[in-house]
Design a protein around this motif. Structure first.
Motif, mmCIF file in Angstrom:
data_model
loop_
_atom_site.group_PDB
_atom_site.id
_atom_site.type_symbol
_atom_site.label_atom_id
_atom_site.label_comp_id
_atom_site.label_asym_id
_atom_site.label_seq_id
_atom_site.Cartn_x
_atom_site.Cartn_y
_atom_site.Cartn_z
ATOM 1 N N ALA A 23 -43.786 -73.172 2.427
ATOM 2 C CA ALA A 23 -43.226 -72.646 1.177
ATOM 3 C C ALA A 23 -42.001 -73.455 0.758
ATOM 4 C CB ALA A 23 -42.874 -71.176 1.337
ATOM 5 N N ARG A 24 -41.139 -73.793 1.723
ATOM 6 C CA ARG A 24 -39.960 -74.608 1.399
ATOM 7 C C ARG A 24 -40.384 -75.982 0.880
ATOM 8 N NH1 ARG A 24 -38.260 -72.447 6.266
ATOM 9 N NH2 ARG A 24 -36.757 -70.780 5.985
ATOM 10 N N GLU A 29 -41.189 -79.719 -3.594
ATOM 11 C CA GLU A 29 -42.119 -80.565 -4.337
ATOM 12 C C GLU A 29 -42.153 -80.189 -5.814
ATOM 13 O OE1 GLU A 29 -46.894 -81.563 -4.317
ATOM 14 O OE2 GLU A 29 -45.927 -80.948 -2.446
ATOM 15 N N LEU A 30 -42.176 -78.890 -6.100
ATOM 16 C CA LEU A 30 -42.176 -78.441 -7.497
ATOM 17 C C LEU A 30 -40.880 -78.839 -8.195
ATOM 18 C CD1 LEU A 30 -43.766 -74.885 -7.151
ATOM 19 C CD2 LEU A 30 -44.763 -76.853 -8.324
ATOM 20 N N ALA A 31 -39.753 -78.672 -7.481
ATOM 21 C CA ALA A 31 -38.455 -79.014 -8.069
ATOM 22 C C ALA A 31 -38.376 -80.516 -8.327
ATOM 23 C CB ALA A 31 -37.331 -78.569 -7.140
ATOM 24 N N LYS A 32 -38.838 -81.312 -7.373
ATOM 25 C CA LYS A 32 -38.791 -82.767 -7.517
ATOM 26 C C LYS A 32 -39.667 -83.235 -8.681
ATOM 27 C CE LYS A 32 -39.565 -87.014 -4.921
ATOM 28 N NZ LYS A 32 -40.042 -87.572 -3.656
ATOM 29 N N ALA A 33 -40.823 -82.587 -8.850
ATOM 30 C CA ALA A 33 -41.740 -82.964 -9.922
ATOM 31 C C ALA A 33 -41.303 -82.421 -11.278
ATOM 32 C CB ALA A 33 -43.152 -82.465 -9.592
ATOM 33 N N GLY A 34 -40.297 -81.547 -11.280
ATOM 34 C CA GLY A 34 -39.830 -80.980 -12.542
ATOM 35 C C GLY A 34 -40.763 -79.906 -13.080
ATOM 36 N N GLU A 35 -41.632 -79.389 -12.229
ATOM 37 C CA GLU A 35 -42.571 -78.338 -12.629
ATOM 38 C C GLU A 35 -41.842 -77.002 -12.726
ATOM 39 O OE1 GLU A 35 -45.913 -78.610 -13.280
ATOM 40 O OE2 GLU A 35 -45.649 -80.770 -13.101
ATOM 41 N N PRO A 36 -42.342 -76.084 -13.547
ATOM 42 C CA PRO A 36 -41.754 -74.742 -13.601
ATOM 43 C C PRO A 36 -41.930 -74.055 -12.246
ATOM 44 C CG PRO A 36 -43.373 -75.041 -15.363
ATOM 45 C CD PRO A 36 -43.431 -76.239 -14.492
ATOM 46 N N ILE A 37 -40.883 -73.428 -11.778
ATOM 47 C CA ILE A 37 -40.915 -72.798 -10.465
ATOM 48 C C ILE A 37 -41.074 -71.297 -10.642
ATOM 49 C CG2 ILE A 37 -39.585 -72.335 -8.381
ATOM 50 C CD1 ILE A 37 -38.422 -75.147 -8.704
ATOM 51 N N SER A 38 -42.100 -70.771 -9.998
ATOM 52 C CA SER A 38 -42.346 -69.332 -10.001
ATOM 53 C C SER A 38 -42.901 -68.965 -8.635
ATOM 54 C CB SER A 38 -43.352 -68.965 -11.095
ATOM 55 O OG SER A 38 -44.613 -69.519 -10.787
ATOM 56 N N PHE A 39 -42.916 -67.681 -8.352
ATOM 57 C CA PHE A 39 -43.466 -67.225 -7.076
ATOM 58 C C PHE A 39 -44.939 -67.607 -6.963
ATOM 59 C CE2 PHE A 39 -39.687 -64.644 -7.359
ATOM 60 C CZ PHE A 39 -39.229 -64.620 -6.053
ATOM 61 N N THR A 40 -45.657 -67.485 -8.055
ATOM 62 C CA THR A 40 -47.083 -67.808 -8.043
ATOM 63 C C THR A 40 -47.315 -69.289 -7.781
ATOM 64 O OG1 THR A 40 -47.448 -66.037 -9.647
ATOM 65 C CG2 THR A 40 -49.222 -67.627 -9.358
ATOM 66 N N ALA A 41 -46.534 -70.144 -8.436
ATOM 67 C CA ALA A 41 -46.705 -71.585 -8.263
ATOM 68 C C ALA A 41 -46.401 -71.999 -6.832
ATOM 69 C CB ALA A 41 -45.810 -72.343 -9.234
ATOM 70 N N VAL A 42 -45.317 -71.474 -6.266
ATOM 71 C CA VAL A 42 -44.955 -71.812 -4.884
ATOM 72 C C VAL A 42 -46.012 -71.294 -3.925
ATOM 73 C CG1 VAL A 42 -43.247 -71.452 -3.055
ATOM 74 C CG2 VAL A 42 -42.491 -71.896 -5.393
ATOM 75 N N ALA A 43 -46.457 -70.056 -4.144
ATOM 76 C CA ALA A 43 -47.473 -69.464 -3.259
ATOM 77 C C ALA A 43 -48.759 -70.271 -3.294
ATOM 78 C CB ALA A 43 -47.743 -68.014 -3.669
ATOM 79 N N ARG A 44 -49.169 -70.668 -4.480
ATOM 80 C CA ARG A 44 -50.415 -71.425 -4.621
ATOM 81 C C ARG A 44 -50.316 -72.766 -3.905
ATOM 82 N NH1 ARG A 44 -50.654 -72.552 -9.953
ATOM 83 N NH2 ARG A 44 -50.922 -70.357 -10.372
ATOM 84 N N LEU A 45 -49.207 -73.470 -4.119
ATOM 85 C CA LEU A 45 -49.028 -74.786 -3.522
ATOM 86 C C LEU A 45 -48.859 -74.714 -2.002
ATOM 87 C CD1 LEU A 45 -48.824 -77.773 -4.226
ATOM 88 C CD2 LEU A 45 -46.373 -77.470 -4.520
#
Length: 135
Positions: A23-24, A29-45
């Motif tokens: 999860a970390r 990875e999401l933060a580095k890519a500039g993607e929107p960060i949400s619980f769903t996005a982190v959980a999926r990834l």
């Protein structure tokens, strides 16, 4: 309730730690890519449940901090993750259906070919029988 044996407790801790690490890493990875960060996005990834993220105080606070950093973007991703998870499920089912349809088309084509062969053999046998009976 009986306590868990030490080896099971250790395995549970290790599995939880591994999920937290994933999860970390997903959050980074999401933060580095500039993607929107949400619980769903982190959980999926990360391959974890959103419930797992909400129940982990450290991960929950990190995700919420990143959402706040996004400023106006934090309000926008609130709805799309639910939609994207729904559409992800729809896409998965659609892909599965497409694969099944392709499989069925191939089976039907093979059966039609076999039927043509059988009908040809049947016609040939009828002609031979007609010649035999004519004699």
């Amino acid at each position: 309730m009986t306590p868990l044996p030490d080896h099971l407790r250790q395995a549970t801790r290790a599995r939880t730690q591994e999920a937290e690490n994933r999860a970390r890493a997903a959050l980074a990875e999401l933060a580095k890519a500039g993607e929107p960060i949400s619980f769903t996005a982190v959980a999926r990834l990360a391959g974890v449940s959103t419930d797992f993220l909400y129940r982990s105080p450290e991960l929950r606070s990190q995700i919420e901090r990143h959402r706040v950093k996004g400023g106006s973007a934090s309000a926008a991703p609130a709805n799309p993750p639910a939609d994207s998870s729904t559409s992800a499920a729809v896409r998965a089912l659609s892909a599965r259906l497409t694969l099944q349809q392709q499989t069925h088309r191939e089976e039907v084509a093979a059966l039609r070919k076999a039927l043509e062969v059988a009908q040809g053999e049947n016609l040939d046998l009828r002609r031979r029988l007609a010649r035999y009976e004519a004699d």
